[in-house]
Design an enzyme around this catalytic site. Structure first.
Site, PDB file in Angstrom:
ATOM      1  CG  HIS A  79      -2.085   0.918   1.098  1.00  0.00           C
ATOM      2  ND1 HIS A  79      -1.973   2.292   1.169  1.00  0.00           N
ATOM      3  CD2 HIS A  79      -3.403   0.660   0.894  1.00  0.00           C
ATOM      4  CE1 HIS A  79      -3.164   2.838   1.022  1.00  0.00           C
ATOM      5  NE2 HIS A  79      -4.042   1.877   0.837  1.00  0.00           N
ATOM      6  N   GLY A 160       3.975  22.127  11.260  1.00  0.00           N
ATOM      7  CA  GLY A 160       5.211  21.402  11.479  1.00  0.00           C
ATOM      8  C   GLY A 160       6.336  21.800  10.544  1.00  0.00           C
ATOM      9  CG  HIS A 165       9.579  12.189  12.692  1.00  0.00           C
ATOM     10  ND1 HIS A 165      10.164  10.953  12.845  1.00  0.00           N
ATOM     11  CD2 HIS A 165       9.505  12.730  13.942  1.00  0.00           C
ATOM     12  CE1 HIS A 165      10.436  10.742  14.122  1.00  0.00           C
ATOM     13  NE2 HIS A 165      10.051  11.811  14.806  1.00  0.00           N
ATOM     14  CB  THR A 167      11.705   7.064  12.281  1.00  0.00           C
ATOM     15  OG1 THR A 167      11.127   7.795  13.373  1.00  0.00           O
ATOM     16  CG2 THR A 167      13.206   6.928  12.490  1.00  0.00           C
ATOM     17  CB  ALA A 168       7.100   9.354  12.277  1.00  0.00           C
ATOM     18  N   GLY A 169       8.017  10.114   9.000  1.00  0.00           N
ATOM     19  CA  GLY A 169       7.562  10.751   7.774  1.00  0.00           C
ATOM     20  C   GLY A 169       6.647  11.936   7.993  1.00  0.00           C
TER      21      GLY A 169
END
Length: 297
Positions: A79, A160, A165, A167-169
């Protein structure tokens, strides 16, 4: 009157440890309705609903869990995704206006960016510009290409930093109408067939109104899938979509293996499918005993 809002965050994870940690936050605030995950998509969808403040608190806590447990640099899945918390849809359910829900979505986006340093794009009814209404336009390029994409002023996040981020994108957050995720698995491993069917049935190519579709590979099952989002539950039904996919699949000499509903669906799309499949002269929600009793009480 009590206000009820639904939130259906999508997370880029499917392992049991992470799922338990994510759902625990919603359980704690007593707003969890259910969750589903898929190992091939490597994705989980959680459905929560309740008073806006309780849902918001649970969501903010859950995003923190996602940041702790999910590293997109090591993430693989069929996905498309751009974030550990990929998309956060809100849906006004009861005694709450779309405008009120938009304010809640903006509050959520602001809190997430401030607390966790995740860039957030507003989408759908919350979108700040026309090019951000469609989630697919925001997500195009995926996590791997998002840093370069965000250097353009056109893709500066609504909240933001202007860099994903590590690792979190990034995340998308907004208010949308009811959306139903409906997948049909084909009894073949030929991805070209799934992609051709998906392309032919999606609304953007002149197909079924209110339908988005992708052809995906399910490696663990050695089959392919027509993965769909129904964005207008008043204009189509499961039965129409199923019959259309079945006909097109048979043109390739392929049968449907099974189908699946991801998350929850409003009664009206189930009712319309029953009406079409059984050729009732008329059929609506009032013909369903439990629904009628619930509505009266």
């Amino acid at each position: 009157m009590e206000k009820i809002i639904e939130c259906v965050p999508n997370f880029s994870a499917s392992d049991e440890k992470t799922l338990k940690a994510l759902t625990r936050c919603f359980e704690k605030h007593r707003v969890l309705l259910g969750y589903e995950s898929d190992i091939d998509h490597n994705r989980a969808v959680i459905t929560a609903a309740g008073k806006p403040q309780a849902v918001l608190k649970a969501l903010i806590e859950t995003v923190g869990v996602a940041v702790k447990h999910i590293d997109l640099n090591a993430h693989k899945g069929a996905h498309p995704r751009m974030g550990a918390v990929d998309v956060i849809p809100f849906v006004p359910i009861k005694n709450i206006t779309k405008e009120e829900a938009v304010l809640i979505s903006k509050k959520a986006a602001q809190k997430i960016s401030q607390k966790y340093g995740i860039p957030v794009f507003l989408y759908a009814h919350s979108a700040s510009s026309p090019n951000r209404v469609q989630l697919s336009d925001i997500r195009r390029g995926g996590f791997e290409n998002m840093a370069a994409k965000m250097q353009s002023p056109e893709w500066k996040p609504d909240f933001g930093p202007n860099i994903p981020h590590k690792t979190a994108g990034v995340a998308a957050c907004g208010v949308r109408d009811f959306l139903v995720a409906f997948n049909i698995n084909l009894d073949t491993n030929d991805l070209r067939i799934a992609k051709k069917i998906a392309s032919s049935i999606r609304e953007s190519n002149g197909g079924i109104k209110g339908l988005k579709a992708l052809g995906l590979e399910l490696k663990s099952k050695n089959i392919v899938q027509v993965s769909m989002n129904i964005t207008n539950t008043k204009s189509t039904s499961f039965f129409e979509i199923y019959q259309t996919v079945k006909k097109k699949a048979r043109n390739f000499g392929v049968e449907i293996k099974n189908s699946e509903l991801v998350g929850l669906a409003p009664m009206r799309i189930l009712s319309s499918s029953i009406k079409e499949a059984l050729k009732f002269d008329s059929f609506d929600d009032d013909k369903i005993l439990e629904y009628l009793l619930w509505d009266r009480h």
